[in-house]
Enzyme design. Structure first.
Site, mmCIF file in Angstrom:
data_model
loop_
_atom_site.group_PDB
_atom_site.id
_atom_site.type_symbol
_atom_site.label_atom_id
_atom_site.label_comp_id
_atom_site.label_asym_id
_atom_site.label_seq_id
_atom_site.Cartn_x
_atom_site.Cartn_y
_atom_site.Cartn_z
ATOM 1 N N ARG A 130 69.762 -37.074 78.335
ATOM 2 C CA ARG A 130 69.077 -37.477 77.110
ATOM 3 C C ARG A 130 69.377 -38.927 76.753
ATOM 4 O O ARG A 130 70.461 -39.417 76.994
ATOM 5 C CB ARG A 130 69.413 -36.550 75.957
ATOM 6 C CG ARG A 130 70.893 -36.380 75.719
ATOM 7 C CD ARG A 130 71.197 -35.222 74.822
ATOM 8 N NE ARG A 130 70.915 -33.992 75.533
ATOM 9 C CZ ARG A 130 71.409 -32.822 75.237
ATOM 10 N NH1 ARG A 130 72.216 -32.686 74.227
ATOM 11 N NH2 ARG A 130 71.114 -31.757 75.928
ATOM 12 N N ARG A 171 64.080 -39.446 72.531
ATOM 13 C CA ARG A 171 64.623 -38.102 72.780
ATOM 14 C C ARG A 171 63.502 -37.089 72.733
ATOM 15 O O ARG A 171 62.731 -37.033 71.774
ATOM 16 C CB ARG A 171 65.689 -37.756 71.719
ATOM 17 C CG ARG A 171 66.146 -36.293 71.706
ATOM 18 C CD ARG A 171 67.199 -36.016 72.750
ATOM 19 N NE ARG A 171 67.556 -34.629 72.867
ATOM 20 C CZ ARG A 171 68.599 -34.047 72.287
ATOM 21 N NH1 ARG A 171 69.386 -34.748 71.503
ATOM 22 N NH2 ARG A 171 68.864 -32.784 72.495
ATOM 23 N N ASP A 173 74.645 -35.636 66.479
ATOM 24 C CA ASP A 173 74.999 -34.355 65.861
ATOM 25 C C ASP A 173 75.747 -34.596 64.566
ATOM 26 O O ASP A 173 76.732 -35.348 64.532
ATOM 27 C CB ASP A 173 75.906 -33.548 66.797
ATOM 28 C CG ASP A 173 75.179 -33.047 68.027
ATOM 29 O OD1 ASP A 173 74.016 -32.621 67.892
ATOM 30 O OD2 ASP A 173 75.775 -33.065 69.116
ATOM 31 N N ASP A 177 71.723 -38.293 71.589
ATOM 32 C CA ASP A 177 72.077 -37.025 70.959
ATOM 33 C C ASP A 177 72.937 -37.370 69.756
ATOM 34 O O ASP A 177 74.030 -37.916 69.904
ATOM 35 C CB ASP A 177 72.851 -36.148 71.947
ATOM 36 C CG ASP A 177 73.091 -34.748 71.413
ATOM 37 O OD1 ASP A 177 72.347 -34.310 70.504
ATOM 38 O OD2 ASP A 177 74.025 -34.085 71.903
#
Length: 188
Positions: free
Chosen positions: A100, A90, A105, A103
């Site tokens: 990407r 990334r 989160d 990811d």
């Protein structure tokens, strides 16, 4: 132990990169993956003002949520997630809508007994849920699946209400990758 929910998404070799991310998290001695939501294939979001059309379409995303148990606080857990993102290639640039490899989160952290947690540990200032919990179906629905009774801090909004607002969600359920990821978990 804290319970945390992690949003997982990729639109560059998504099946490969999501599997690698889960494997890296499973090998981390500071956390235990205890739940894997259904994963969905969803259209990539475009930056505001970008016209739709073949020249402006990014590959579809594979999105889901993991539930983990950890003694890490939010800052330390976020650092672990960033390390996994970097390990999978990334690169963060100015375009937050760019494709990407990975990811991750941190969506929400719940301390034992569902008390409040600050950004650095137990304290008075609550750690707010990620803003996309309330605005993205591919985040809210998997969270609801993993914990239907979840109340979002600080006001206690039931995740069931948030999930209900996404009735008619058009993401494609990816049963094969979901089953494959769930099979990697240790028995409870």
């Amino acid at each position: 132990m804290n319970r945390a929910f992690i949003g997982v998404g990729s639109n560059i070799r998504p099946e490969e990169n999501v599997t690698k991310a889960v494997d890296l998290l499973l090998r981390n001695p500071n956390l235990r993956v205890v739940g894997v939501s259904t994963f969905y294939r969803t259209q990539a979001l475009l930056a505001p003002g970008v016209p739709t059309g073949p020249r402006h379409v990014n590959p579809d995303y594979l999105n889901g949520v993991l539930e983990v148990e950890t003694a890490l606080g939010p800052s330390a857990l976020s650092a672990v997630l960033e390390e996994v993102e970097r390990a999978l290639g990334r690169v963060r640039g100015p375009d937050k809508f760019a494709p990407r490899t990975m990811d991750l989160d941190l969506l929400i952290v719940l301390p034992p007994l569902h008390g409040l947690i600050s950004r650095e540990g137990v304290g008075q200032e609550p750690y707010p849920p990620h803003p996309e919990v309330r605005t993205r179906a591919f985040v809210a629905l998997p969270l609801f699946e993993l914990d239907p009774g979840l109340l979002l801090p600080p006001e206690g909004t039931p995740i069931s209400e948030v999930a209900e607002s996404f009735r008619g969600f058009e993401g494609e359920r990816e049963e094969a990758i979901t089953a494959q990821l769930r099979s990697r978990l240790d028995p409870p």
